[in-house]
Design a protein around this motif. Structure first.
Motif, mmCIF file in Angstrom:
data_model
loop_
_atom_site.group_PDB
_atom_site.id
_atom_site.type_symbol
_atom_site.label_atom_id
_atom_site.label_comp_id
_atom_site.label_asym_id
_atom_site.label_seq_id
_atom_site.Cartn_x
_atom_site.Cartn_y
_atom_site.Cartn_z
ATOM 1 N N THR A 161 20.178 -24.154 -84.610
ATOM 2 C CA THR A 161 20.319 -22.699 -84.769
ATOM 3 C C THR A 161 21.279 -22.394 -85.920
ATOM 4 O O THR A 161 22.236 -23.146 -86.158
ATOM 5 N N GLY A 162 20.998 -21.317 -86.615
ATOM 6 C CA GLY A 162 21.845 -20.921 -87.742
ATOM 7 C C GLY A 162 21.130 -19.872 -88.568
ATOM 8 O O GLY A 162 19.931 -19.602 -88.368
ATOM 9 N N LEU A 163 21.876 -19.309 -89.480
ATOM 10 C CA LEU A 163 21.323 -18.250 -90.333
ATOM 11 C C LEU A 163 20.163 -18.759 -91.183
ATOM 12 O O LEU A 163 20.016 -19.973 -91.399
ATOM 13 N N SER A 164 19.382 -17.826 -91.654
ATOM 14 C CA SER A 164 18.355 -18.163 -92.643
ATOM 15 C C SER A 164 19.068 -18.770 -93.867
ATOM 16 O O SER A 164 20.077 -18.224 -94.332
ATOM 17 N N GLY A 165 18.595 -19.901 -94.312
ATOM 18 C CA GLY A 165 19.214 -20.558 -95.472
ATOM 19 C C GLY A 165 20.337 -21.520 -95.111
ATOM 20 O O GLY A 165 20.935 -22.145 -95.984
ATOM 21 N N SER A 166 20.612 -21.662 -93.828
ATOM 22 C CA SER A 166 21.712 -22.561 -93.437
ATOM 23 C C SER A 166 21.310 -24.029 -93.538
ATOM 24 O O SER A 166 22.172 -24.920 -93.534
ATOM 25 N N GLY A 167 20.030 -24.287 -93.583
ATOM 26 C CA GLY A 167 19.578 -25.679 -93.729
ATOM 27 C C GLY A 167 18.885 -26.232 -92.491
ATOM 28 O O GLY A 167 18.754 -27.453 -92.347
ATOM 29 N N LYS A 168 18.396 -25.371 -91.633
ATOM 30 C CA LYS A 168 17.753 -25.826 -90.387
ATOM 31 C C LYS A 168 16.510 -26.681 -90.665
ATOM 32 O O LYS A 168 16.377 -27.782 -90.143
ATOM 33 N N VAL A 261 26.977 -22.414 -91.301
ATOM 34 C CA VAL A 261 27.113 -22.148 -92.747
ATOM 35 C C VAL A 261 27.332 -20.640 -92.908
ATOM 36 O O VAL A 261 26.531 -19.837 -92.411
ATOM 37 N N PRO A 262 28.432 -20.263 -93.579
ATOM 38 C CA PRO A 262 28.731 -18.831 -93.684
ATOM 39 C C PRO A 262 27.642 -18.054 -94.447
ATOM 40 O O PRO A 262 26.923 -18.614 -95.274
ATOM 41 N N LEU A 263 27.615 -16.784 -94.112
ATOM 42 C CA LEU A 263 26.590 -15.908 -94.690
ATOM 43 C C LEU A 263 26.587 -15.960 -96.220
ATOM 44 O O LEU A 263 25.526 -16.036 -96.846
ATOM 45 N N HIS A 264 27.804 -15.936 -96.811
ATOM 46 C CA HIS A 264 27.821 -15.855 -98.295
ATOM 47 C C HIS A 264 27.199 -17.104 -98.930
ATOM 48 O O HIS A 264 26.582 -17.026 -100.004
ATOM 49 N N VAL A 265 27.318 -18.240 -98.246
ATOM 50 C CA VAL A 265 26.709 -19.476 -98.788
ATOM 51 C C VAL A 265 25.189 -19.381 -98.652
ATOM 52 O O VAL A 265 24.441 -19.692 -99.597
ATOM 53 N N CYS A 266 24.736 -18.948 -97.490
ATOM 54 C CA CYS A 266 23.278 -18.806 -97.277
ATOM 55 C C CYS A 266 22.696 -17.821 -98.278
ATOM 56 O O CYS A 266 21.611 -18.037 -98.836
ATOM 57 N N GLU A 267 23.457 -16.781 -98.495
ATOM 58 C CA GLU A 267 22.988 -15.728 -99.399
ATOM 59 C C GLU A 267 22.946 -16.231 -100.834
ATOM 60 O O GLU A 267 22.031 -15.888 -101.603
ATOM 61 N N ALA A 268 23.904 -17.075 -101.170
ATOM 62 C CA ALA A 268 23.916 -17.648 -102.526
ATOM 63 C C ALA A 268 22.730 -18.594 -102.697
ATOM 64 O O ALA A 268 22.130 -18.662 -103.775
ATOM 65 N N ARG A 269 22.378 -19.312 -101.619
ATOM 66 C CA ARG A 269 21.222 -20.222 -101.714
ATOM 67 C C ARG A 269 19.928 -19.416 -101.829
ATOM 68 O O ARG A 269 19.096 -19.691 -102.685
ATOM 69 N N PRO A 271 16.813 -19.283 -100.928
ATOM 70 C CA PRO A 271 15.660 -19.961 -101.578
ATOM 71 C C PRO A 271 14.383 -19.129 -101.571
ATOM 72 O O PRO A 271 13.511 -19.336 -102.413
ATOM 73 N N LYS A 272 14.298 -18.184 -100.635
ATOM 74 C CA LYS A 272 13.057 -17.392 -100.568
ATOM 75 C C LYS A 272 13.244 -15.982 -101.141
ATOM 76 O O LYS A 272 12.314 -15.170 -101.094
#
Ligand SMILES: Nc1ncnc2c1ncn2[C@@H]1O[C@H](COP(=O)(O)OS(=O)(=O)O)[C@@H](OP(=O)(O)O)[C@H]1O
Ligand SMILES: Nc1ncnc2c1ncn2[C@@H]1O[C@H](COP(=O)(O)OP(=O)(O)O)[C@@H](O)[C@H]1O
Length: 332
Positions: A161-168, A261-269, A271-272
């Motif tokens: 479980t984790g945010l979108s973009g966290s690497g699941k 993984v914090p939101l700002h990292v996911c947001e920086a990634r 990918p979609k």
């Protein structure tokens, strides 16, 4: 009077093969029912709650259960065999309202303990689950333990479980690959993928997300029962939904892994490009932006982002593998 006739279900389920009765069904009467023997136990000595005889179609099946705890249902009622006419029994007229439904059966192991009339024996139960009434759990002789022995592993669910973009999804694949190389059978249920098929009718509204998770939880439970290490990869943002899936499985078989993984990292990634669209208001109800993500409390594994993307997906997978090894999931 006991002819020693053994009644077998059409499917030859081993559970009722020890069932002996006196005369053929057609000539059963309230009196002759008293001669029924179950595994050598003369049921005449038992109270009514422990002597239910089921007619299923035109064949007799053994169904011992505890109607005392039964959930009331207008469509069905308990029939005490002693108060029934033999003609009704013989004609099979009672099959549609023979039982008082009992608490829904949750899994193949749980029905075989407290609700049983006779300790140490396995009995089948008629139950009401959701909108399904008068349903009968069918037990197969080959069980989870047999499959686990075959596969030399423990069937379980690894819930990422984790945010979108966290690497699941990336971790799910790395994990599956690592397990595969160790000769362990796994299967990935990815949220995105399942929404292309089984769950294509569901949106990202709170209710539909819950249903998405519930269904995947049920499917994952089946995989675990098959002896497979099932890896789910879903945002699964609501704690209550994840806990609901945990509750489906035996203790220890649900391994919740939080990819923190914090939101700002996911947001920086991104990918979609979905965060960008969500920030622009083009996607409504996006997790982390205008829809909540509730982190787990006390889950089995936390993979914390360290500030830089220094931990590779393979290294993260190794951490999960270590947990599985330490907890006996990689042996039968
Ligand atoms: N509104 C909204 N919120 C969050 N995510 C969205 C949304 N709309 C589309 N997507 C894309 O759908 C993927 C998440 O699907 P899930 O089934 O895992 O979501 S959930 O568990 O039901 O919340 C998610 O994929 P991942 O990035 O792999 O997590 C997104 O790409
Ligand atoms: N451990 C990691 N370190 C750095 N980048 C990663 C890591 N895991 C995944 N990524 C990258 O992050 C992005 C999102 O990964 P993905 O697995 O699709 O996440 P999710 O399934 O949670 O949306 C991808 O571009 C992926 O390459």
């Amino acid at each position: 009077m006991n002819t020693g006739q053994s009644l077998q279900s059409p499917t030859s389920c081993g559970l009722i093969q020890d069932f002996e009765c006196g005369p053929p069904v057609r000539s059963l009467s309230p009196t002759t029912l008293g001669f029924m023997k179950l595994c050598g136990i003369d049921v005449t000595g038992l109270d009514h709650s422990r002597r239910s005889l089921a007619l299923y179609g035109h064949s007799v099946r053994l169904n011992l259960f505890k109607p005392i705890n039964a959930k009331e249902d207008s469509g069905a009622s308990l029939i005490d065999e002693c108060s029934r006419k033999s003609s009704d029994l013989a004609a099979g007229n009672l099959k549609s309202n023979f039982f008082k439904p009992i608490k829904a059966k949750e899994d193949s192991d749980s029905s075989l303990n407290d609700d049983c009339a006779f300790t140490g024996e396995k009995f089948r139960q008629i139950s009401t689950v959701g909108n399904s009434t008068n349903i009968l759990w069918h037990e197969c002789p080959i069980q989870k333990g047999d499959r686990q022995k075959l596969l030399q592993q423990r069937g379980c669910v690894i819930w990422l479980t984790g945010l979108s973009g966290s690497g699941k999804s990336t971790l799910a694949c790395a994990l599956s690959q690592s397990l595969h190389s160790r000769g362990k059978l796994s299967y990935v249920l990815d949220g995105d993928n399942i929404r292309h098929g089984l769950n294509c009718d569901l949106s990202f509204g709170a209710e539909d997300r819950s249903e998405n998770i519930r269904r995947i939880g049920e499917v994952a439970k089946l995989f675990a029962d098959a002896g497979v290490i099932c890896i789910t990869s879903l945002i699964s943002p609501y704690r209550r939904d994840r806990d609901g899936c945990r509750a489906l499985l035996p203790e220890g078989d649900f391994i919740e892994v939080f990819i923190d993984v914090p939101l700002h990292v996911c947001e920086a990634r991104d990918p979609k490009g979905l965060y960008k669209l969500a920030r622009a208001g083009k996607i409504k109800g996006f997790t982390g932006i205008d829809d909540p993500y509730e982190p787990p409390y006390g889950c089995e594994v936390v993979l914390q982002h360290t500030g830089i993307d220094s931990v590779s997906p393979n290294d993260l997978a190794d951490k999960v593998i270590s947990y599985l090894e330490e907890n006996g999931c990689l042996r039968a």
